[in-house]
Design a protein around this motif. Sequence first.
Motif: not given
Length: 327
Positions: A55, A57-59, A61-62, A202, A205
């Motif tokens: 959950l 990961l997207p943050l 990654a940005l 990253l 993950t």
Amino acid sequence: MTPSHPPISGASSRRLGFLLAAGAAVLFSAKAILAKFQFRYGLDALDVMALRMGLALPLFALLAVRESRRAAAPLQARDRALILVLGVLGYYLSSLLDFWGLQYVPVSLERLILFLNPTFVLLLGVVLFKRRVARREWVALAVSYAGVALVFVESLRLEGDHLALGGALVLGAALAYALYLALSGELIHRVGPLRLVAYAMLVSTAVTAIHYVIARDPAGLLRLSAPVYGLALVNAVLCTFAPVTMTMAAVARIGSGAAAQLSALGPVSLLFLRGWLLGESVSALQVLGTAVVLCGVLLLARPAANSVPLDPIDDPLPGQAGNPPGR
């Protein structure tokens, strides 16, 4: 010890920095509370970790994209290799052992053991980098470990036989993260703290996902109850990503030394949160032991604590006292 970053000037900015550092310390520590709640729904350490990393990961990654665009130079091959090692050590192995240990120990003891990170970094500096240690640092080490021993013995009386296993697992988590800190000291100056944290997360993950696919059916993560997803989302956003950015914003305003001192609020907050939210008992000896540990670590974290000059390369990384970004 670690030199402070040049703080952003202004009284209001400094006040905001103190608030950000204090909030980050409490939020970092609260992940243990959330993990305990998730365990009540039948999850184990790997489940909790997979949900948290997935959950978040997207943050991250940005954040990695933003920081890479700001970077002055691309990563070198040796930097990429070291980031892979750091991602496995700092955010996969350390986190997995930490959550596993939380299945057996109270949250207050877990946070105290993790709070010993500066002492482990110091000892690794002696072993790996032949660092000289001042007498007052040895005193601070002795005080810190005496406090943990006091809390451990009292917790063993209250919690039962599994405490030794849980304590050993959390100790392994702390050692793994201390090794991460010791190895990342030079890299953080070339890559930058937020960029390094984002890349390492990253990597972690990806390794967590591989571990989960090998160990069990990942489809099981899609069949959990709504409260579990809610707790995992709070853990990923408020107790993982948010404290990272809050800590770095605080360091920019008040310096890494002051931010590290405020990380002591983490273990203190858990003394009260564990009783309020989890119903765990808190004895006078546990409070005393916590105070002793905080005194020892804060003595070690003082800017003047080390009377033996260090070369710049020997200095680990900002945030080594208490909870560094991402922890």
